[in-house]
Each structure stands twice: as C-alpha cells, then as structure tokens.
Enzyme design. Sequence first.
Site, PDB file in Angstrom:
ATOM      1  N   GLY A  40     -20.914  39.120  10.488  1.00 25.82           N
ATOM      2  CA  GLY A  40     -21.027  38.893  12.221  1.00 25.82           C
ATOM      3  C   GLY A  40     -21.831  37.742  12.413  1.00 25.82           C
ATOM      4  O   GLY A  40     -22.977  37.483  11.815  1.00 25.82           O
ATOM      5  N   ASN A  44     -25.475  37.151  10.636  1.00 25.98           N
ATOM      6  CA  ASN A  44     -25.633  36.091   9.560  1.00 25.98           C
ATOM      7  C   ASN A  44     -26.534  34.842  10.020  1.00 25.98           C
ATOM      8  O   ASN A  44     -27.338  34.421   9.265  1.00 25.98           O
ATOM      9  CB  ASN A  44     -24.147  35.238   9.632  1.00 25.98           C
ATOM     10  CG  ASN A  44     -23.104  36.244   8.846  1.00 25.98           C
ATOM     11  OD1 ASN A  44     -23.347  36.925   8.358  1.00 25.98           O
ATOM     12  ND2 ASN A  44     -21.965  35.567   9.358  1.00 25.98           N
ATOM     13  N   ASP A 251     -22.765  29.475  10.718  1.00 21.16           N
ATOM     14  CA  ASP A 251     -23.724  30.543  11.073  1.00 21.16           C
ATOM     15  C   ASP A 251     -24.996  29.984  10.491  1.00 21.16           C
ATOM     16  O   ASP A 251     -26.203  30.043  11.031  1.00 21.16           O
ATOM     17  CB  ASP A 251     -23.437  32.013  10.827  1.00 21.16           C
ATOM     18  CG  ASP A 251     -22.248  32.460  11.434  1.00 21.16           C
ATOM     19  OD1 ASP A 251     -21.821  31.836  12.575  1.00 21.16           O
ATOM     20  OD2 ASP A 251     -21.338  33.207  10.758  1.00 21.16           O
ATOM     21  N   GLY A 285     -19.026  35.409   0.717  1.00 14.75           N
ATOM     22  CA  GLY A 285     -19.380  36.303   1.854  1.00 14.75           C
ATOM     23  C   GLY A 285     -20.178  35.342   2.784  1.00 14.75           C
ATOM     24  O   GLY A 285     -20.363  34.051   2.599  1.00 14.75           O
TER      25      GLY A 285
HETATM   26  O1  RIB Z   1     -18.925  33.088  11.028  1.00  8.90           O
HETATM   27  C1  RIB Z   1     -18.267  34.039  10.283  1.00  8.90           C
HETATM   28  C2  RIB Z   1     -18.506  35.490  10.595  1.00  8.90           C
HETATM   29  O2  RIB Z   1     -17.547  35.468  11.762  1.00  8.90           O
HETATM   30  C3  RIB Z   1     -17.966  36.529   9.777  1.00  8.90           C
HETATM   31  O3  RIB Z   1     -19.277  37.218   9.157  1.00  8.90           O
HETATM   32  C4  RIB Z   1     -17.489  37.595  10.847  1.00  8.90           C
HETATM   33  O4  RIB Z   1     -17.960  38.658  10.875  1.00  8.90           O
HETATM   34  C5  RIB Z   1     -17.019  36.779  12.107  1.00  8.90           C
HETATM   35  O5  RIB Z   1     -18.031  37.213  12.881  1.00  8.90           O
END
Ligand code: RIB
Length: 302
Positions: A40, A44, A251, A285
Amino acid sequence: MSGRVIVAGSLNMDLIAEAPSLPRAGETVMGTAFHTLPGGKGLNQAVAAARLGSAVSMIGCVGRDAFGARLLEVLRTDAVDASGVRQTADAPTGIAQIVVSQGENCIVVVPGANMKLTDDDGASIAIASSDVVVAQLETPMAVTERLFARAGDATTILNAAPAASVPDSLLALTDLLVVNETELATLSGATLHDDSALADIVTAARSLQRSCKAVIVTLGRRGAVLVDGDRPPHAIDGHAVTAIDSTGAGDCFVGAYAAALATKRPGSPLAFANAAAALAVTKRGAAPSMPRRAEVEALMRA
Ligand code: RIB
C-alpha cells in the site's frame, strides 16, 4: 530521532506472483513463486520515512480481518504510530494483485477499506504541528484535500499515484507534487513515455506549477528531476543497481524525501530520496524493501 511526518494513505496486502514474463491480455503465464507481503503506497511511505529517521504517524483504514491485523503489526514493528489507522467491519483490507518479472511489475489494487477513510480518522493527531504531511491517491481525494487544508506550516507532499486527474483545489494545497512519467502525462495532458526527453518532462512539470509550488518527476533508472519556482530544473542521475523488484521504489522516494525534509538532513533531499529508491529496487516486495538510513548514506558516499 527528530522531525514529524504524517502519512495519510493506503494500506494493502500485496499478493505477489513472480513470473518469467508479464502476462499479455488473455495469456496465462506459469509463475515461479508467490509471496504475501505488506504494501500500500501509504504504508510503504510511512515505513520508509520511519526507517530513515523520522517520527511517523499514519492515518488510514483497514478491514477487521487478518490482513488488517497484520498490517497494523507491520507499522508497529517499524515504530510507526498506528493510532490513526482504523479497523472497519464495513470493507475488507485493501489488496494489490502484483506480477513481478525481471524487475518490472504490473499491479491491480482493490482498495476495500482504504476508501472508507473519513475526515474523523486521525482526528487525535496534531497535523499542524508536524513537519511534513504526505498523501497519495489510493484513499478519497476529498479527505486528503481537507487534511492538507489543516496542515498549517507543515510541508504537504502529494504523490499523485496511481495515475489519475487531481482537482486544482487539491493541487493548490500541495507544496510538492511527486509523480512518475505516466502520472505526469495524466495530470499535464502531455504525451510522455519512459524515454521522453528531459526537456519535454520539464515542460510538462512546469505546466503544473500554476497549481502547486514544486514538482518532482521520478524517472526510474534515469533518476529524478525537481522543478521549483523560477529556478533551473535540478536533474539527478539514477544509481546503477541490480533490479530485483521495482515495486514500492516510488514510495520509498517519497518517504525518504519526507524524512530528509522533516529531520532537516544536511544536503539535497532529492539526492537522498534518489539513493533510497535505488536501494529499494534491490530487494523483493514493497514495505520490506525500504532501506535504513545507514544504507542510504553508504550508497551516497560510494
Ligand atoms: O507502489 C507500490 C504499491 O502500490 C504496492 O505496495 C501496492 O499495494 C500498491 O498500493
């Protein structure tokens, strides 16, 4: 630890299949591995900012289910204040279906509880006394707009991801907009692609400055460029790393930039975020790939 960052945004469980190639429409590809990992964009970014030295509070919404409980645990393990994350019985925790192949990915997000976020969530968190407030587009934009309106002197960072149009009223409350080429194309209307000329990217970014103060465009392995006021664009090259999984690299960039600003780290926040994002692609991940401050400093010295 110093400097307070508030991240309002999504928490997803990432359901990740590794495959030799990304499937085309109608194609079935045999995968090689499957992982269930925290993600998410909001989570993140919160984890990245915390690992990189700032005090972080997260505002979000998860389901009253096993994925939601696990994501709350992840935040606590990384010392992120999760008091602003509500568990709702009205929707399941958001998930992202991700296929990773040769360092690239494609993602479908089913937002679930993320879209149940309201103005009341995080009401107990002192927004205006924070240093940086960060949001993305996987939670309701109207809630983000009202949150930014309460940000006082804090720097507001909007990561306009995933690509969507954003109302001018939200951009007007944004100090720093962070986008990749696809998101920039969506917001500016310009025709851009992965290898567009820097001059075209800067022109498109400048066209958004009538709405928000500064724009950073992340360019993947090509680095990033900052357009701020009338100053010349500040472009920075990417680091040469072996890409394992690019999920969450953007992120990481946003969380690292927020941490650098909040902690008043000496030097360029752009260079710090650029190095952090490079490290994130070297691990599998999203949230698990966020680096620690010492790793980023070491890469920058190398
Ligand atoms: O930016 C990567 C994220 O986008 C992933 O972790 C996924 O959950 C989506 O939100």
